[in-house]
Design an enzyme around this catalytic site. Structure first.
Site, mmCIF file in Angstrom:
data_model
loop_
_atom_site.group_PDB
_atom_site.id
_atom_site.type_symbol
_atom_site.label_atom_id
_atom_site.label_comp_id
_atom_site.label_asym_id
_atom_site.label_seq_id
_atom_site.Cartn_x
_atom_site.Cartn_y
_atom_site.Cartn_z
ATOM 1 C CG ASP A 2 -36.430 108.661 -10.122
ATOM 2 O OD1 ASP A 2 -37.035 107.585 -10.267
ATOM 3 O OD2 ASP A 2 -36.734 109.703 -10.735
ATOM 4 C CD GLU A 7 -36.134 103.580 -16.836
ATOM 5 O OE1 GLU A 7 -36.167 104.067 -17.973
ATOM 6 O OE2 GLU A 7 -37.141 103.491 -16.123
#
Ligand code: 6LW
Length: 537
Positions: A13, A185
């Site tokens: 991420d 997301e």
């Protein structure tokens, strides 16, 4: 050349930002403490650990957090002379729906001090902040809640944030509901030439992962999808050595060049599986790692230079003259420092006096026996990431157990339900310390060398332990003099310590090699580790 991954081992991420000539990437740490790892570079090629901001229990309390809960997707930005770091502390993972808490911390300098966490609501995950030209700030995230996991609401929502009152001040508006790839997301908004660009991750964070881009004239939308399709993915390149490409963020250099950082994995391939069969893409013991690529703009849309898949090498950013330091590939730690070095992390809680000490016995890492490796609470585990497909890690320790509930040694750990452990333990029949191996695989325990224990000789002051990781398999060995090594006659599967092997909905970390001491009898014991070595082969 810049070699991907630029940050090796479980560092997913990635969120990149620039402050002057300095680039920073924040990565997720999940249940590993301290929370969030921020790397620094000036050349975009060599990255070095610069900060781990959530480093006290006041900032991050993860005792009892589930495996793969904790810190998800930190979003780092720099504006108004401050670093702004948003993150989610996920408290519930493997339930009908996830439940997390979002926070913001700020600091003038990357190494702190960071302010106390500002609660930002619990409405979802992957929050980020967009700093508008007029000083306004917009909070963007992905909602999550009571809907079926296979068909969630894929909404990206926006709210204005007032930094003075530290509160969300506008209504929550949906700006994007994703494409048919779903699992929309990791929203990040950027502005260029009068357009707002919304980057999202889609498809789920495994092999189907993508980066999608849409743009709008107003920050609230309506957002139109790029006519060029996904900005990045490796779903259509099953034989590419880098897989799972997705979850991207953009940065612009002072002279107008653009880059994307994103997550990738380097799977171990099973030789007998075609790439499209189950397990055909392999398994990723090193978890999701951080990669970078160049972005070019074509008719108002960002495109990855050379095609929208992950590349192992990209040209260096020659316009950024200064060469930065890189993390060393090998680790040698003689535990002579006063605090744990950055390559170490602990599970859920800080390395405090409860877990051990670096000063009680100079030159040793003392670990006090606490919970065993199955616990979500108070483990004395100090571990570092697997960063290579092939490496050897070793340690030397002094330990003596006085009952069967005490142990110390070397472990390879994915989560509380999946690990192996070469340990010194107490044999009740022989009344001696022995070397044994335990494995927990999908919560099922296996015990090796219990019928035929390896007795630690009385004259052995220390025990040396080693693990040799070779692609799909790994094996432990031990020595009583540091010269003559004996292999433990059990070969373990490295791929069982991978995101891909783990069932349920918590499969977001990666394999670690660690030092551990357990004492569930509560009588008290400690192990003294004299050194640790990690060498890629
Ligand atoms: C991350 C989110 C995700 O926050 O995985 O599957 C989470 N999606 O983007 C953990 O990396």
């Amino acid at each position: 050349m810049i070699h991907n991954p630029i940050i090796k081992g479980f560092h997913p991420d990635p969120c990149i930002c620039r402050a002057g000539d300095d680039y920073y990437i924040a990565t997720s740490t999940f249940e590993w403490f301290p929370g969030v790892r921020i790397f620094h570079s000036r050349d975009l090629k060599n990255w070095k650990l610069a900060a781990m901001p959530l480093d006290t229990v006041d900032k991050l309390d993860m005792k009892g957090n589930p495996d793969s809960g904790g810190i998800w997707a930190p979003a780092l930005s720099y504006a108004d002379g401050l670093f702004w770091l948003l993150y989610t502390d996920v408290k519930v993972v493997d339930a009908p729906w996830k439940n997390g808490r979002n926070y913001l911390v700020t600091a003038e300098h990357i190494d702190g001090p960071w302010c106390d966490p500002i609660p930002m609501g619990n409405g979802g995950f992957d929050p980020s902040l967009y700093h508008a030209d007029d000083g306004k700030k917009f909070y963007v995230y992905r909602t999550w809640g009571p809907r079926h996991h296979s068909d969630p609401i894929n909404d990206i929502v926006i709210q204005e944030f007032n930094p003075e009152t530290q509160s969300l001040v506008s209504e929550r508006r949906t700006i994007f509901s994703g494409t048919e790839l779903k699992y929309t997301e990791a929203p990040h908004i950027y502005k260029k030439d009068g357009y707002f660009y919304l980057l999202t991750a889609e498809g789920g964070t495994s092999f189907e992962h993508h980066v999608t881009v849409a743009r709008a004239k107003e920050i609230d939308g309506p957002y139109a999808l790029s006519p060029h399709g996904p900005l990045l993915s490796t779903w259509h390149t099953p034989n590419n050595p880098l897989q799972k490409a997705g979850h991207g963020s953009l940065v612009e250099t002072p002279d107008g060049a653009w880059y994307i950082t994103y997550l990738v994995s380097r799977p171990l391939k099973f030789h007998d599986r075609p790439s499209l069969a189950k397990w055909g893409r392999g398994a990723c013991s090193m978890g999701r790692e951080t990669a970078i690529d160049r972005i070019e703009w074509q008719e108002g849309w960002p495109r990855v230079v050379g095609g929208n898949f992950a590349k192992q090498e990209i040209p260096e950013a020659t316009h950024l003259a200064e060469v930065s330091d890189a993390e060393s590939e090998a680790i040698f730690d003689d535990f002579s420092r006063e605090s744990l070095q950055g390559h170490w992390q602990t599970l859920r809680i800080p390395f405090s006096d409860r877990l051990g000490s670096l000063s009680e016995r100079k030159g040793y890492l003392r670990l006090r026996g606490r919970d065993s490796l199955v616990s979500l609470f108070e483990q004395s585990t100090v571990a570092t990431r697997w960063r290579h497909h092939e490496f050897v890690a070793s340690t030397k320790l002094i330990f003596s157990a006085s009952n069967f509930q005490q142990s110390a040694g070397l472990c390879c750990y994915y989560n509380t339900s999946n690990w192996t452990y070469l340990a010194i333990e107490f044999d009740e029949t022989l009344k001696r310390n022995c070397i044994r191996v335990m494995q927990v695989d999908k919560q099922v325990a296996h015990f090796y060398l219990y019928d035929d224990p390896i007795v630690v000789p009385n004259e052995a002051e220390s025990v040396w332990m080693r693990v040799n990781v070779s692609g799909l398999t790994y094996q432990y060995s031990y020595s009583f003099d540091g010269q003559t090594w004996c292999d433990v006659p059990v070969i373990f599967d490295a791929w069982r310590l991978s995101d891909d092997y783990i069932e349920g909905r918590g499969f977001f970390t990666g394999a670690f090699v660690g030092l551990h001491c357990a004492d569930i009898s509560g009588f008290g014991c400690h192990a003294d580790f004299e050194e640790f070595n990690y060498e890629p082969k």
